[in-house]
Design an enzyme around this catalytic site. Structure first.
Site, PDB file in Angstrom:
ATOM      1  CE1 TYR A 124      37.253  32.133  41.953  1.00 12.49           C
ATOM      2  CE2 TYR A 124      36.456  33.827  40.447  1.00 12.49           C
ATOM      3  CZ  TYR A 124      37.266  33.433  41.506  1.00 12.49           C
ATOM      4  OH  TYR A 124      38.093  34.352  42.105  1.00 12.49           O
ATOM      5  CE  LYS A 191      45.446  25.710  54.253  1.00 15.22           C
ATOM      6  NZ  LYS A 191      46.646  26.318  54.854  1.00 15.22           N
ATOM      7  CG  ASP A 224      49.000  28.522  53.906  1.00 16.99           C
ATOM      8  OD1 ASP A 224      49.012  27.641  53.032  1.00 16.99           O
ATOM      9  OD2 ASP A 224      48.841  28.263  55.102  1.00 16.99           O
ATOM     10  CG  ASP A 248      40.680  35.987  40.710  1.00 17.80           C
ATOM     11  OD1 ASP A 248      41.352  36.854  40.130  1.00 17.80           O
ATOM     12  OD2 ASP A 248      39.478  36.123  40.982  1.00 17.80           O
TER      13      ASP A 248
END
Ligand code: NAD
Length: 362
Positions: A124, A191, A224, A248
């Site tokens: 972002y 991740k 995940d 988000d």
């Protein structure tokens, strides 16, 4: 003395949920002096900018704002006012509690998760290069020279930036929040196995910060796996800290676990300034229909009351809201187990909450 608060109605469903929330706040014993701020398309038309300086100045002066959602044009038009506001006021922490209230139709019980989302960087950052421009060709050349990777000529780029500074302060924020609110565990999601230099840095920093808080349990989890576990056993989570994009997405996921966006409040917090707003957006198709749920906005207002030190009033307001939800009579369509049942309007929910406040005596 009244609390001076910048009130930003936003657009879409914003003005109606802000109005409902203003009414319940004014029914408490706390006094407010509102300064109205116009942002988004309305401000673009009037002042030539979607985020006028006078709104930023008002928030800086009052240090607190209550904000309705603002529409972001997709693909073209002005950049997100919401992102710009967070970046220009350095509201680096996005706090989104997701808690089950009795009476909300949801398959899960006893969920009480607080999402702490980094708010200023990651994907972002607004650093983007459009397909086919001089800049994106230069970037493709640099990538080839430095990494020997040839990207496709028709690529666009959005840069993911994660700094140690921002990672440190958001993880610290999560631990400080956990300590102040007697929370037991902080989970950091990432991740890092794939994104070694961005998420890897976030993870390494989180591990370092965690050592400063030995009484609070710490774990890290791949994003995940977190999503899968949240949908199977959300009760195992307490405070979850995440970089911006994952934060988000996961805050919407957690909102879903506890009954949807209609009951998911939030706040954007910096060192001196805090802006309170629900997780949901401006839901344009419902604008002006007096139909949507104002409870996420009202719960954001209870967070604001706590931030202002009005703890007793915050507790009373939350209790009144919880009572309206538990009763199930005066709730909007999204909180009905059968959507064909008659539902309350936005303003009727406000009436019902005010009624409960009166019964509590203030
Ligand atoms: P959204 O959250 O506005 O709406 C998605 C759906 O969720 C709605 O169609 C509705 O079914 C439901 N919903 C949302 N709020 C609800 C409420 N209070 N009560 C009952 N149901 C509710 O998401 P979107 O459609 O992806 O976004 C619409 C616009 O809002 C976009 O322009 C987006 O950029 C903007 N947005 C703004 C903010 C913000 O101001 N902080 C946050 C998210 C999205």
């Amino acid at each position: 003395m009244p609390h001076k608060v910048t009130l930003i109605p936003g657009d879409g469903i914003g003005p109606e949920i802000i109005e409902a929330t203003k009414r319940v706040l004014e029914a408490t014993d706390v006094k407010f002096e509102w300064q109205i701020g116009t942002v988004g398309q309305g401000a673009q038309d009037k002042f030539g900018t979607p985020l006028p300086d006078n709104v930023l100045e008002s928030i800086k002066k009052n240090k607190v704002a209550l904000k309705g959602p603002v529409t972001t044009p997709i693909g073209t038009g002005f950049r997100s006012v919401n992102v710009a506001l967070r970046q220009s006021l350095d509201l680096y922490a996005c706090l989104r509690p997701c808690k089950t209230y009795r009476g909300v139709p949801t398959p899960f019980e006893n969920v009480d998760i607080v999402i702490v989302r980094e708010n200023t960087e990651d994907l972002y950052s607004g650093i983007e290069f459009a397909k086919g421009t001089k800049e994106s060709n230069r970037l493709a050349k640099l990538i080839l020279e430095t990494t020997k990777t040839r990207v496709k000529e028709d690529s666009g780029f959005s840069i993911k930036v994660i700094s140690e500074t921002a990672s440190r302060r958001i993880v610290k924020f999560a631990f400080e929040y956990a300590r102040a609110n007697r929370r037991k565990k902080v989970s950091a999601a990432h991740k890092a196995n794939i994104l070694k230099f961005s998420d890897g840095l976030f993870l390494a920093t989180a591990r370092e910060v965690a050592k400063e808080y030995p009484t609070i349990e710490f774990e890290d989890i791949v994003i995940d796996a977190l999503c899968m576990r949240l949908t199977r056993n959300p009760q195992q989570y307490d405070v979850i800290v995440l970089p911006n994009l994952y934060g988000d997405i996961v805050s919407d996921l957690c909102a879903g676990l506890v009954g949807g966006l209609g009951v998911a409040p939030g706040a954007n917090i910096g060192d001196n300034i805090a802006v309170f707003e629900p997780t949901h957006g401006s839901a344009p198709k419902y604008a002006g229909k007096n139909k949507v749920n104002p409870i996420a906005m009202m719960l954001s207002a209870t967070m604001m009351l706590r931030h202002l030190g009005e703890i007793k009033t915050a507790d009373k307001l939350e209790k009144a809201i919880a009572a309206v939800i538990a009763e199930g009579k005066n709730v909007t369509y999204d909180l009905k187990s059968d959507r064909n049942q008659p539902a309350a309007t936005t303003s009727e929910v406000a009436d019902a909450v005010i009624e409960k406040l009166k019964k509590q005596g203030g």
